[in-house]
Design an enzyme around this catalytic site. Structure first.
Site, PDB file in Angstrom:
ATOM      1  N   GLU A 113      -3.414   1.945 -10.368  1.00  0.00           N
ATOM      2  CA  GLU A 113      -2.321   0.981 -10.229  1.00  0.00           C
ATOM      3  C   GLU A 113      -2.323   0.043 -11.429  1.00  0.00           C
ATOM      4  OE1 GLU A 113      -2.879  -0.817  -6.367  1.00  0.00           O
ATOM      5  OE2 GLU A 113      -2.174   0.966  -5.340  1.00  0.00           O
ATOM      6  N   HIS A 241       5.602  -8.921  -5.532  1.00  0.00           N
ATOM      7  CA  HIS A 241       5.434  -7.498  -5.853  1.00  0.00           C
ATOM      8  C   HIS A 241       6.675  -7.043  -6.601  1.00  0.00           C
ATOM      9  CE1 HIS A 241       4.658  -3.234  -5.547  1.00  0.00           C
ATOM     10  NE2 HIS A 241       3.459  -3.502  -5.060  1.00  0.00           N
ATOM     11  N   ARG A 288       0.918  -6.935 -12.485  1.00  0.00           N
ATOM     12  CA  ARG A 288       2.166  -7.043 -11.736  1.00  0.00           C
ATOM     13  C   ARG A 288       2.957  -8.316 -12.026  1.00  0.00           C
ATOM     14  NH1 ARG A 288       0.114  -6.558  -5.590  1.00  0.00           N
ATOM     15  NH2 ARG A 288      -0.096  -4.413  -6.229  1.00  0.00           N
ATOM     16  N   HIS A 349       4.780 -11.464  -1.952  1.00  0.00           N
ATOM     17  CA  HIS A 349       3.868 -10.415  -1.469  1.00  0.00           C
ATOM     18  C   HIS A 349       2.488 -10.931  -1.077  1.00  0.00           C
ATOM     19  CE1 HIS A 349       2.298  -6.372  -1.186  1.00  0.00           C
ATOM     20  NE2 HIS A 349       1.387  -6.596  -2.132  1.00  0.00           N
ATOM     21  N   ARG A 384      -3.790 -11.759  -8.760  1.00  0.00           N
ATOM     22  CA  ARG A 384      -4.640 -10.731  -8.150  1.00  0.00           C
ATOM     23  C   ARG A 384      -4.364  -9.355  -8.753  1.00  0.00           C
ATOM     24  NH1 ARG A 384      -3.803  -7.075  -3.549  1.00  0.00           N
ATOM     25  NH2 ARG A 384      -1.664  -7.798  -3.606  1.00  0.00           N
TER      26      ARG A 384
HETATM   27  P1  FAD Z   1      -3.944  -9.893   8.026  1.00  0.00           P
HETATM   28  O1  FAD Z   1      -4.206  -8.454   7.965  1.00  0.00           O
HETATM   29  O2  FAD Z   1      -2.602 -10.349   7.594  1.00  0.00           O
HETATM   30  O3  FAD Z   1      -4.178 -10.402   9.513  1.00  0.00           O
HETATM   31  C1  FAD Z   1      -3.799 -11.704   9.887  1.00  0.00           C
HETATM   32  C2  FAD Z   1      -4.042 -11.864  11.361  1.00  0.00           C
HETATM   33  O4  FAD Z   1      -4.017 -13.237  11.699  1.00  0.00           O
HETATM   34  C3  FAD Z   1      -3.027 -11.187  12.267  1.00  0.00           C
HETATM   35  O5  FAD Z   1      -3.732 -10.583  13.315  1.00  0.00           O
HETATM   36  C4  FAD Z   1      -2.233 -12.350  12.849  1.00  0.00           C
HETATM   37  O6  FAD Z   1      -1.729 -12.116  14.139  1.00  0.00           O
HETATM   38  C5  FAD Z   1      -3.305 -13.398  12.893  1.00  0.00           C
HETATM   39  N1  FAD Z   1      -2.796 -14.758  12.932  1.00  0.00           N
HETATM   40  C6  FAD Z   1      -2.134 -15.443  11.973  1.00  0.00           C
HETATM   41  N2  FAD Z   1      -1.875 -16.690  12.387  1.00  0.00           N
HETATM   42  C7  FAD Z   1      -2.380 -16.803  13.636  1.00  0.00           C
HETATM   43  C8  FAD Z   1      -2.417 -17.833  14.599  1.00  0.00           C
HETATM   44  N3  FAD Z   1      -1.870 -19.026  14.367  1.00  0.00           N
HETATM   45  N4  FAD Z   1      -3.006 -17.592  15.781  1.00  0.00           N
HETATM   46  C9  FAD Z   1      -3.541 -16.378  16.058  1.00  0.00           C
HETATM   47  N5  FAD Z   1      -3.541 -15.367  15.179  1.00  0.00           N
HETATM   48  C10 FAD Z   1      -2.965 -15.576  13.990  1.00  0.00           C
HETATM   49  N6  FAD Z   1      -3.846  -5.123  -0.468  1.00  0.00           N
HETATM   50  C11 FAD Z   1      -4.619  -4.188  -1.037  1.00  0.00           C
HETATM   51  O7  FAD Z   1      -5.778  -4.461  -1.387  1.00  0.00           O
HETATM   52  N7  FAD Z   1      -4.156  -2.921  -1.204  1.00  0.00           N
HETATM   53  C12 FAD Z   1      -2.897  -2.542  -0.853  1.00  0.00           C
HETATM   54  O8  FAD Z   1      -2.521  -1.394  -1.017  1.00  0.00           O
HETATM   55  C13 FAD Z   1      -2.056  -3.529  -0.290  1.00  0.00           C
HETATM   56  N8  FAD Z   1      -0.778  -3.230   0.062  1.00  0.00           N
HETATM   57  C14 FAD Z   1      -0.028  -4.164   0.698  1.00  0.00           C
HETATM   58  C15 FAD Z   1       1.249  -3.810   1.139  1.00  0.00           C
HETATM   59  C16 FAD Z   1       2.001  -4.707   1.856  1.00  0.00           C
HETATM   60  C17 FAD Z   1       3.389  -4.336   2.323  1.00  0.00           C
HETATM   61  C18 FAD Z   1       1.466  -5.995   2.143  1.00  0.00           C
HETATM   62  C19 FAD Z   1       2.274  -6.985   2.937  1.00  0.00           C
HETATM   63  C20 FAD Z   1       0.221  -6.356   1.683  1.00  0.00           C
HETATM   64  C21 FAD Z   1      -0.544  -5.448   0.963  1.00  0.00           C
HETATM   65  N9  FAD Z   1      -1.815  -5.778   0.501  1.00  0.00           N
HETATM   66  C22 FAD Z   1      -2.587  -4.819  -0.088  1.00  0.00           C
HETATM   67  C23 FAD Z   1      -2.423  -7.075   0.820  1.00  0.00           C
HETATM   68  C24 FAD Z   1      -3.363  -6.894   2.016  1.00  0.00           C
HETATM   69  O9  FAD Z   1      -2.779  -6.006   2.940  1.00  0.00           O
HETATM   70  C25 FAD Z   1      -3.639  -8.209   2.723  1.00  0.00           C
HETATM   71  O10 FAD Z   1      -3.974  -9.200   1.797  1.00  0.00           O
HETATM   72  C26 FAD Z   1      -4.804  -8.061   3.686  1.00  0.00           C
HETATM   73  O11 FAD Z   1      -4.566  -6.970   4.540  1.00  0.00           O
HETATM   74  C27 FAD Z   1      -4.991  -9.331   4.483  1.00  0.00           C
HETATM   75  O12 FAD Z   1      -5.898  -9.078   5.523  1.00  0.00           O
HETATM   76  P2  FAD Z   1      -6.357 -10.280   6.447  1.00  0.00           P
HETATM   77  O13 FAD Z   1      -7.345  -9.717   7.393  1.00  0.00           O
HETATM   78  O14 FAD Z   1      -6.731 -11.421   5.617  1.00  0.00           O
HETATM   79  O15 FAD Z   1      -5.005 -10.719   7.207  1.00  0.00           O
HETATM   80  C1  SIN Z   2       0.867  -1.555  -3.485  1.00  0.00           C
HETATM   81  O1  SIN Z   2       0.573  -0.559  -2.844  1.00  0.00           O
HETATM   82  O2  SIN Z   2       1.600  -1.571  -4.466  1.00  0.00           O
HETATM   83  C2  SIN Z   2       0.312  -2.851  -3.036  1.00  0.00           C
HETATM   84  C3  SIN Z   2      -1.032  -2.982  -3.573  1.00  0.00           C
HETATM   85  C4  SIN Z   2      -1.506  -4.375  -3.401  1.00  0.00           C
HETATM   86  O3  SIN Z   2      -0.766  -5.262  -2.984  1.00  0.00           O
HETATM   87  O4  SIN Z   2      -2.663  -4.595  -3.730  1.00  0.00           O
END
Ligand code: FAD
Ligand code: SIN
Length: 527
Positions: A113, A241, A288, A349, A384
Site C-alpha cells: 500500500e 482516505h 495517503r 477516515h 498514519r
Molecule cells: P473499533 O473497531 O472502531 O471499535 C470501537 C468500539 O467502541 C465499537 O465496539 C463501539 O461500539 C464501541 N464504542 C464506541 N463508543 C462507545 C460508547 N460510548 N459506549 C460503548 N461502546 C462504545 N486499518 C488498518 O490497519 N488496515 C486497514 O486495512 C484498514 N482499513 C479500514 C477501512 C475502513 C473502511 C475503516 C473505517 C478503517 C480502516 N482501518 C484500517 C482503520 C482500523 O479499522 C481502525 O483504526 C481500527 O479497527 C480501530 O479499532 P478499535 O478497536 O480501536 O476501534
Molecule cells: C485501505 O484498505 O485502504 C485502508 C487501509 C488503512 O486505512 O490502513
C-alpha cells in the site's frame, strides 16, 4: 444499579476484544458495545494489517516507512517497539482463528500500500477486518469469564480527584473507578464499577459529512477522557482516505482499498489523464496525505466531483479474486471494475491523535488505559502509514493487558460511589434540535476543517461550533440521556479539540495542511 468487574472494556473492536481475551484468565471482564459487538471500524477494515514477515523486508524498512509517513512527529521508540512486537501479535491472531490469504506454497500473500517500501500487508481478501472481528468475537462469546453488554452506551467515566495525595506509581491525582453506561433498551443508567478500565472506543469519522467510518465512530472515549481531565493530543491530524466510492447518498462511504493501487490500479482525472506523477515521484503509491491533497486539488481546479480509479488493465481473474467485495459492490451500482473506471473521492477516515498513552497504554488517569484508534501512542505522528492501525491496536492492547495484569492484585473496588443522578430532567422537546445540530456540525467540519485549512476557516469553524456547543450543553443539562444527544455532545468536544490543536499548529505538517503556512517544498497553490 451497580455492576462490579475486575476489568471493564469499553469497545468491541480489535483493541477491546484482544485486551479482554488476554486478561480474562485473571478475573471477570465486562465488554460494553454501543450497538452490536461486530459493528466496529475493525469490521470495515479492508486492506489488511502491516507486519514484517519475510526478506527482503526487515524491521528497519518498516520503521523507516512509518517515520517518513509520520513527517517528523512519530515517537521512534514506539515505532520500533510496534514493528518488533507486531509479528508476535499476528501469530496470536492466527492462534485465535484468523485466516490470512496465502500463496499456493503456503507463504502469506503480502500486499503493498501507499508509503510502504515492501509488500508487507497481511490480508484476508479485501475484508481483513471482518475476518479478524469474526475470529475474536467467536472467542469472547464463548469465554466463561467475559460478559458482553451489547447496546450499552458509556456516558462518562467515574473518577475521583485525590487532592494532595499523589499515587506513587503514576504521579497523578485522578483515579478511574469505572463508567456510567446507558442501557439503550431500558433507558436506565448503570454504574459499572471496575478495578481497571480500558477505553477502546475507536475513531471520530462522523465529525465529517463524508466518512468511511460507521455511525458508531463519534469520538466518545476521547470526549469522556477530556471531560475527566485526562490528556488528549495530536487531534489536528485527521486522515482522509483518498479513494472512497463516489456515491453521495451512501453512508458510510464505501472504501476502495489502497491495496488496489498497490495491485496496480491508477488514478485518472475525468478526461482519463493520469496525474499523480505531477505531485510525487511515487505516483499513486505516495503516502495517503499526498494522494488525498492531489485528488482534492484536481477536483477543485477542474470543478469535478470525483476522479477515477482505473483497474481495467489488470488481470481480470486475479483482480476479482483479490477484491471480491469491491467487485460485487461496484457491480451492484452498474460498474464493472474489469471494464469501467471507478469514480472515487476522498473521505474522512482515521483519527491519528487521541487519548495520550505511554508505552503500556496507560493514560494520565490512574487505573485507566486506552488502546486502538481512540489513543495517541506516538506511532503515527502527523500521518498514519496505511495498515498500521490494526497492528497498533493489537500491540498496545497486549501491552495494556500485561501492565494491568501486573497491577490488578493491588486494586480493590471503590466504595460509596453515587449512582447516576437524573432528577429533574425530561425528554427533549424535539429530536430535530439534536439531529439538525449534528448535521450542522458535520457541515462545519467538512467545509472549514477538511483536507486544506486556513486560519480564517478554522476561526469560522470555532465561532459556529460555539453556538452549537451552548445549545447542546443546555439541552444536555435538562434532558434525559439519549444516544444521539450524547454522541452530539461528544463530537462537539472532540471537534473543539481538533480546531484548537489545528490553530496551535502554525505550520503545514503531515495531515495538517494550511494555506497560511505552506510547506517549503511541494504544492503551494492548494486552496
Ligand atoms: P473499533 O473497531 O472502531 O471499535 C470501537 C468500539 O467502541 C465499537 O465496539 C463501539 O461500539 C464501541 N464504542 C464506541 N463508543 C462507545 C460508547 N460510548 N459506549 C460503548 N461502546 C462504545 N486499518 C488498518 O490497519 N488496515 C486497514 O486495512 C484498514 N482499513 C479500514 C477501512 C475502513 C473502511 C475503516 C473505517 C478503517 C480502516 N482501518 C484500517 C482503520 C482500523 O479499522 C481502525 O483504526 C481500527 O479497527 C480501530 O479499532 P478499535 O478497536 O480501536 O476501534
Ligand atoms: C485501505 O484498505 O485502504 C485502508 C487501509 C488503512 O486505512 O490502513
Amino acid at each position: 444499579m451497580k455492576r462490579y468487574y475486575d476489568f471493564l472494556v469499553v469497545g468491541s473492536g480489535l483493541a477491546g476484544l484482544s485486551f479482554a481475551l488476554k486478561v480474562a484468565h485473571k478475573g471477570k471482564v465486562a465488554i460494553l458495545s454501543k450497538t452490536t459487538l461486530n459493528e466496529t471500524n475493525t469490521s470495515y477494515a479492508q486492506g489488511g494489517i502491516a507486519a514484517v514477515t519475510y526478506a527482503p523486508d526487515d524491521y528497519e524498512k518498516h520503521v523507516k516507512d512509518t517515520l517518513v509517513a509520520g513527517d517528523g512527529l512519530c515517537n521512534e521508540e514506539v515505532v520500533r517497539m510496534v514493528v518488533r512486537e507486531g509479528p508476535r501479535q499476528i501469530e496470536e491472531l492466527i492462534n485465535w482463528g484468523t485466516e490470512f490469504d496465502r500463496e499456493t506454497d503456503g507463504r502469506f500473500d503480502l500486499a503493498k500500500e501507499g508509503g510502504h517500501s515492501e509488500h508487507r500487508i497481511l490480508h484476508h481478501k479485501d475484508n481483513t477486518g471482518a475476518e479478524i472481528q469474526r475470529a475474536l468475537s467467536e472467542r469472547v462469546f464463548s469465554h466463561p469469564n467475559i460478559d458482553i453488554y451489547e447496546n450499552y452506551f458509556a456516558v462518562d467515566l467515574i473518577t475521583q480527584h485525590h487532592l494532595g495525595r499523589l499515587v506513587k506509581r503514576r504521579h497523578t491525582d485522578i483515579e478511574c473507578y469505572g463508567v456510567y453506561a446507558l442501557d439503550i433498551a431500558t433507558s436506565k443508567v448503570f454504574t459499572f464499577i471496575s478495578k481497571i478500565t480500558l477505553i477502546a472506543t475507536g475513531g471520530t469519522g462522523n465529525l465529517y459529512s463524508s466518512t468511511t467510518n460507521p455511525v458508531i465512530a463519534t469520538g466518545d472515549g476521547v470526549a469522556m477522557v477530556y471531560r475527566a481531565k485526562g490528556t488528549v493530543e495530536n487531534m489536528e491530524f485527521v486522515q482522509f482516505h483518498p479513494t472512497s466510492l463516489y456515491n453521495p447518498a451512501e453512508k458510510p462511504s464505501f472504501l476502495i482499498t489502497e491495496a488496489m493501487r498497490g495491485f496496480g490500479a491508477l488514478l485518472r482525472t475525468t478526461d482519463g489523464k493520469e496525474f499523480m506523477q505531477q505531485y510525487d515521484e511515487r505516483g499513486c503509491l505516495a503516502p495517503r496525505d499526498i494522494v488525498t491533497r492531489a485528488i482534492d486539488n484536481e477536483m477543485k481546479v477542474r470543478g469535478d466531483d470525483f476522479v477515477y480509479l482505473d483497474c481495467t488493465h489488470l488481470e481480470k481473474d486475479k483482480l476479482i479474486a483479490h477484491f471480491p467485495n469491491i467487485f460485487e459492490k461496484c457491480k451492484s451500482l452498474g460498474i464493472d471494475i474489469t471494464k469501467d473506471y471507478i469514480p472515487v473521492v476522498p473521505a474522512a477516515h482515521y483519527q491519528c491523535g487521541g487519548i495520550k498513552v505511554d508505552m503500556d497504554g496507560c493514560t494520565r488517569i490512574n487505573r485507566l488505559y486506552a488502546a486502538g484508534e481512540t489513543s495517541s501512542t506516538g506511532l503515527h505522528g502527523a500521518n498514519r502509514l496505511a495498515s498500521n492501525s490494526l497492528i497498533e491496536a493489537i500491540v498496545f492492547a497486549d501491552r495494556a493487558a500485561r501492565h494491568s495484569l501486573s497491577l490488578i492484585d493491588g486494586y480493590s473496588f471503590a466504595e460509596n460511589l453515587p449512582d447516576w443522578d437524573d432528577k429533574g430532567v425530561t425528554l427533549p422537546e424535539e429530536m430535530v434540535l439534536i439531529t439538525q445540530n449534528y448535521r450542522e456540525l458535520q457541515q462545519i467540519f467538512s467545509a472549514y476543517v477538511g483536507i486544506v485549512r486556513s486560519n480564517l476557516r478554522l476561526k469560522r469553524a470555532l465561532n459556529r461550533l460555539e453556538i452549537i456547543y451552548n445549545e447542546t450543553e443546555e439541552l444536555y443539562r435538562k434532558s434525559t440521556l439519549s444516544v444521539k444527544l450524547c454522541e452530539l455532545r461528544n463530537l462537539i468536544n472532540v471537534g473543539y479539540l481538533v480546531i484548537k490543536m489545528a490553530m496551535l499548529r502554525q505550520e503545514s505538517r503531515g495531515l495538517h495542511y494550511t494555506i497560511d503556512y505552506p510547506p517549503e517544498k511541494g504544492l503551494k497553490d492548494l486552496s
